[in-house]
Every structure is written in structure tokens, then in C-alpha cells.
Scaffold this motif. Structure first.
Motif, mmCIF file in Angstrom:
data_model
loop_
_atom_site.group_PDB
_atom_site.id
_atom_site.type_symbol
_atom_site.label_atom_id
_atom_site.label_comp_id
_atom_site.label_asym_id
_atom_site.label_seq_id
_atom_site.Cartn_x
_atom_site.Cartn_y
_atom_site.Cartn_z
ATOM 1 N N THR A 37 -2.551 -9.957 -17.436
ATOM 2 C CA THR A 37 -2.139 -10.597 -16.179
ATOM 3 C C THR A 37 -3.350 -11.145 -15.436
ATOM 4 O OG1 THR A 37 -0.348 -8.948 -16.061
ATOM 5 C CG2 THR A 37 -0.758 -10.271 -14.096
ATOM 6 N N ILE A 38 -4.437 -10.393 -15.419
ATOM 7 C CA ILE A 38 -5.658 -10.840 -14.751
ATOM 8 C C ILE A 38 -6.203 -12.112 -15.406
ATOM 9 C CG2 ILE A 38 -8.103 -10.277 -14.378
ATOM 10 C CD1 ILE A 38 -7.236 -7.377 -13.869
ATOM 11 N N GLU A 39 -6.271 -12.129 -16.721
ATOM 12 C CA GLU A 39 -6.818 -13.306 -17.407
ATOM 13 C C GLU A 39 -5.969 -14.547 -17.183
ATOM 14 O OE1 GLU A 39 -9.801 -13.560 -18.874
ATOM 15 O OE2 GLU A 39 -10.016 -11.561 -18.015
ATOM 16 N N GLU A 40 -4.655 -14.369 -17.181
ATOM 17 C CA GLU A 40 -3.772 -15.513 -16.935
ATOM 18 C C GLU A 40 -3.922 -16.012 -15.501
ATOM 19 O OE1 GLU A 40 -1.555 -18.617 -17.571
ATOM 20 O OE2 GLU A 40 -1.966 -17.205 -19.201
ATOM 21 N N LEU A 41 -4.051 -15.103 -14.559
ATOM 22 C CA LEU A 41 -4.229 -15.502 -13.173
ATOM 23 C C LEU A 41 -5.526 -16.278 -12.975
ATOM 24 C CD1 LEU A 41 -3.356 -15.505 -10.248
ATOM 25 C CD2 LEU A 41 -4.288 -13.219 -10.010
ATOM 26 N N LYS A 42 -6.587 -15.868 -13.615
ATOM 27 C CA LYS A 42 -7.853 -16.606 -13.532
ATOM 28 C C LYS A 42 -7.683 -18.043 -14.029
ATOM 29 C CE LYS A 42 -11.108 -12.722 -14.010
ATOM 30 N NZ LYS A 42 -12.125 -12.096 -14.894
ATOM 31 N N ALA A 43 -6.938 -18.196 -15.112
ATOM 32 C CA ALA A 43 -6.704 -19.537 -15.666
ATOM 33 C C ALA A 43 -5.895 -20.395 -14.690
ATOM 34 C CB ALA A 43 -5.991 -19.429 -17.005
ATOM 35 N N ILE A 44 -4.922 -19.792 -14.018
ATOM 36 C CA ILE A 44 -4.099 -20.535 -13.049
ATOM 37 C C ILE A 44 -4.937 -20.972 -11.860
ATOM 38 C CG2 ILE A 44 -2.155 -20.342 -11.439
ATOM 39 C CD1 ILE A 44 -0.901 -18.370 -13.499
ATOM 40 N N TYR A 87 -5.063 -7.785 -5.111
ATOM 41 C CA TYR A 87 -4.698 -6.416 -5.477
ATOM 42 C C TYR A 87 -3.555 -6.453 -6.479
ATOM 43 C CZ TYR A 87 -0.716 -6.860 -2.244
ATOM 44 O OH TYR A 87 0.440 -7.271 -1.610
ATOM 45 N N GLY A 88 -3.367 -5.333 -7.163
ATOM 46 C CA GLY A 88 -2.304 -5.240 -8.159
ATOM 47 C C GLY A 88 -1.327 -4.132 -7.836
ATOM 48 N N THR A 89 -0.074 -4.336 -8.250
ATOM 49 C CA THR A 89 0.946 -3.292 -8.162
ATOM 50 C C THR A 89 1.530 -3.083 -9.550
ATOM 51 O OG1 THR A 89 2.701 -4.883 -7.607
ATOM 52 C CG2 THR A 89 1.525 -3.847 -5.770
ATOM 53 N N ASN A 90 2.045 -1.877 -9.785
ATOM 54 C CA ASN A 90 2.601 -1.538 -11.099
ATOM 55 C C ASN A 90 3.781 -0.594 -10.927
ATOM 56 O OD1 ASN A 90 1.935 0.787 -13.593
ATOM 57 N ND2 ASN A 90 2.628 -1.280 -14.059
ATOM 58 N N ARG A 91 4.829 -0.847 -11.685
ATOM 59 C CA ARG A 91 5.955 0.090 -11.655
ATOM 60 C C ARG A 91 6.730 0.021 -12.959
ATOM 61 N NH1 ARG A 91 11.024 -2.236 -8.103
ATOM 62 N NH2 ARG A 91 10.790 -4.456 -8.564
ATOM 63 N N LYS A 148 0.835 -1.213 0.000
ATOM 64 C CA LYS A 148 0.000 0.000 0.000
ATOM 65 C C LYS A 148 0.862 1.253 0.000
ATOM 66 C CE LYS A 148 -3.954 0.796 0.689
ATOM 67 N NZ LYS A 148 -5.059 1.200 -0.208
ATOM 68 N N LYS A 149 2.096 1.116 0.470
ATOM 69 C CA LYS A 149 2.995 2.263 0.568
ATOM 70 C C LYS A 149 3.926 2.381 -0.645
ATOM 71 C CE LYS A 149 3.017 1.534 5.573
ATOM 72 N NZ LYS A 149 3.839 1.146 6.744
ATOM 73 N N ARG A 150 3.838 1.397 -1.577
ATOM 74 C CA ARG A 150 4.751 1.442 -2.719
ATOM 75 C C ARG A 150 4.141 0.706 -3.905
ATOM 76 N NH1 ARG A 150 9.326 -3.197 -1.295
ATOM 77 N NH2 ARG A 150 7.802 -4.906 -1.095
ATOM 78 N N TYR A 151 4.130 1.337 -5.033
ATOM 79 C CA TYR A 151 3.724 0.741 -6.319
ATOM 80 C C TYR A 151 2.266 0.280 -6.365
ATOM 81 C CZ TYR A 151 8.817 0.181 -6.071
ATOM 82 O OH TYR A 151 10.146 0.381 -5.872
ATOM 83 N N PHE A 152 1.452 0.598 -5.354
ATOM 84 C CA PHE A 152 0.083 0.071 -5.298
ATOM 85 C C PHE A 152 -0.754 0.614 -6.451
ATOM 86 C CE2 PHE A 152 -4.277 -0.316 -3.707
ATOM 87 C CZ PHE A 152 -4.268 -1.613 -3.216
ATOM 88 N N ASP A 153 -1.476 -0.288 -7.126
ATOM 89 C CA ASP A 153 -2.375 0.128 -8.198
ATOM 90 C C ASP A 153 -3.818 0.154 -7.704
ATOM 91 O OD1 ASP A 153 -3.388 0.758 -10.787
ATOM 92 O OD2 ASP A 153 -3.823 -1.371 -11.092
ATOM 93 N N SER A 154 -4.379 -1.021 -7.352
ATOM 94 C CA SER A 154 -5.766 -1.049 -6.887
ATOM 95 C C SER A 154 -6.101 -2.418 -6.311
ATOM 96 C CB SER A 154 -6.732 -0.746 -8.031
ATOM 97 O OG SER A 154 -6.694 -1.782 -9.002
ATOM 98 N N ASP A 155 -7.149 -2.442 -5.483
ATOM 99 C CA ASP A 155 -7.749 -3.713 -5.091
ATOM 100 C C ASP A 155 -8.506 -4.266 -6.297
ATOM 101 O OD1 ASP A 155 -7.144 -3.924 -2.193
ATOM 102 O OD2 ASP A 155 -8.300 -2.067 -2.075
ATOM 103 N N LEU A 156 -8.549 -5.598 -6.396
ATOM 104 C CA LEU A 156 -9.190 -6.242 -7.540
ATOM 105 C C LEU A 156 -10.355 -7.104 -7.060
ATOM 106 C CD1 LEU A 156 -5.912 -7.333 -9.392
ATOM 107 C CD2 LEU A 156 -7.307 -5.302 -9.845
ATOM 108 N N SER A 157 -11.266 -7.383 -7.947
ATOM 109 C CA SER A 157 -12.420 -8.213 -7.606
ATOM 110 C C SER A 157 -12.439 -9.469 -8.472
ATOM 111 C CB SER A 157 -13.726 -7.429 -7.802
ATOM 112 O OG SER A 157 -13.849 -6.987 -9.140
ATOM 113 N N THR A 197 2.072 -6.815 -11.236
ATOM 114 C CA THR A 197 2.028 -7.963 -10.324
ATOM 115 C C THR A 197 0.674 -8.008 -9.616
ATOM 116 O OG1 THR A 197 4.419 -7.963 -9.948
ATOM 117 C CG2 THR A 197 3.060 -9.003 -8.255
ATOM 118 N N ILE A 198 0.133 -9.222 -9.477
ATOM 119 C CA ILE A 198 -1.126 -9.428 -8.748
ATOM 120 C C ILE A 198 -0.873 -10.427 -7.627
ATOM 121 C CG2 ILE A 198 -3.514 -10.222 -8.861
ATOM 122 C CD1 ILE A 198 -3.543 -9.442 -11.805
#
Length: 224
Positions: free
Chosen positions: A210-217, A163-167, A147-156, A179-180
Motif C-alpha cells: 500500500t505504501i509503495e502504491e501510494l508513493k507512485a500515486i 498515518y495508517g489504519t488496519n483491521r 486514533k481511537k479506532r484501528y490506528f496502526d502508526s504514523d508514517l514518514s 488504509t493510508i
């Protein structure tokens, strides 16, 4: 017979009669708590406020949630088609499956290329804990840090919480990372899609893949 003796006998007779009558009356009276007696309990009649004698008490504590996932095994067999152009060519995959401290861990690092030759990596890290509580504690610790670094958003729609981070950073090539991290029952799972090129790749391009691949995993992980 002397008059005094006759009088004494009459007194005794009167006293005895009083005692007999008293005992007879006592048998017809209900016992009271003060006298040490208790009325008999009847089914359905509360013996304490709100507690009928014919209904057992229910535990007020909820049962612990059962562990959902089992050991993930080798994740290098994962189908990466959901990554689309970022997995046009697979050059290498490196598995790492082990059990440490009762935690079943499985990592796989993929070296990939796009059709244009841009280098891409995709990493999967799965940790299956003995209990739901252990997985949650690990997830919460990482969440507070991110939450203090690279935070993008909570995901549903990805596990119970995610949640995801981006840098973007420059290490000699323009590097972009999405990253998720996911918590689902006793599972902690993270995936990272990273590109290395002459320009940064926008988050809006990396995130949906990344989200679609994670769902498949998630759909393929073994359950307990």
C-alpha cells in the motif's frame, strides 16, 4: 532740560540694550524639546529604540503557504503495478470525478484478483482544497477519530503528514484492510487495500504494498 527727563531717557536706553543682548544670546543657543524645537533626524540614527530611519520594518507574519496541487482528474488510469500480486488481474474500475464546494474530488474503486483468484479491492480518494488550511482541518478531524479506532502508526516520507489504519473482520469472508491517509499542502489523499478470502492477510504483507502504491500515486498527481 529738566533732570527728571534726562534720567528717564537713560533708563530706556539701558533697558533697550539689555533686550538686544538677550536676543543675540538666544540665537546662539540650541533649541530644546522644552522650547518646542526638535533636532533634525539623520540617516541611520534611530528615532525610536532599535528602529533606524533608513531601514523599513519587516512584517512579523509569515506569508501563507501556496497551494501545491491542482484538480487530480480521473485516477482510474493509475498504474497499480506497485501492488504486486494483489493486482494480478483488474476486473473493473469505477471513477467518480466532481467538484463540490470548491473542492476538486476524484475517486476510483478498482475490483482486482490475485493469481489464485482471491478478490481484492483498491480504493483511491483524492480531495484538493482551495487552501492549505482547509485540507489540514479535514485531515486533523479524521486523524483524531482514527486514533481511537484501528490506528496502526504514523508514517514518514509520505507528504507532510500521514498515518495508517488496519483491521480484520469477518463479513462471510475473511476481510483484511490497510488504509493510508495523507496530508500534503492542499491535498488530502487516502488509499485502501482490502482482501477477501478464506483467511486474514497479515498487516505486514498489505502495508508495504500500500505504501509503495501510494508513493507512485503522489508522484503522478498534477501540481498547481
Amino acid at each position: 532740560m529738566p533732570i527728571g527727563v534726562i534720567a528717564g531717557v537713560l533708563v530706556l536706553v539701558v533697558i533697550g540694550g539689555v533686550l538686544v543682548v538677550s536676543k543675540l544670546l538666544g540665537k546662539s543657543e540650541p533649541s530644546t524639546p522644552e522650547a518646542g524645537g526638535q533636532p533634525a533626524a539623520t540617516a541611520g540614527v534611530p528615532t525610536a529604540p532599535g528602529l533606524p530611519t533608513d531601514h523599513p520594518l519587516k512584517s512579523s507574519s509569515a506569508a501563507a503557504a501556496p497551494a501545491k496541487y491542482s484538480a487530480p482528474g480521473d485516477l482510474c488510469s493509475t498504474d497499480l503495478s506497485a501492488l504486486g500480486p494483489y493486482a494480478a488481474k483488474k476486473e473493473k474500475s469505477t471513477p467518480n470525478v466532481r467538484n463540490t464546494g470548491g473542492i476538486a474530488r476524484s475517486d476510483c474503486d478498482f475490483d482486482l484478483r490475485t493469481s489464485s483468484g482471491m478478490k481484492v479491492t483498491f480504493g483511491i480518494k483524492a480531495q484538493v482544497y482551495p487552501s492549505v488550511k482547509d485540507a489540514k482541518e479535514y485531515f486533523d478531524t479524521g486523524y483524531d477519530m482514527d486514533k481511537k479506532r484501528y490506528f496502526d502508526s504514523d508514517l514518514s516520507d509520505l507528504g507532510e503528514r500521514s498515518y495508517g489504519t488496519n483491521r480484520d473482520w469477518d463479513i462471510g469472508s475473511k476481510t483484511s484492510d490497510y488504509t493510508i491517509r495523507v496530508l500534503d499542502s492542499n491535498l488530502y489523499l487516502s488509499v485502501s487495500l482490502v482482501t477477501f478470502g478464506t483467511s486474514f492477510v497479515p498487516k505486514d504483507q498489505l502495508k508495504p504494498k500500500t505504501i509503495e502504491e501510494l508513493k507512485a500515486i503522489l508522484a503522478k498527481l498534477p501540481t498547481a
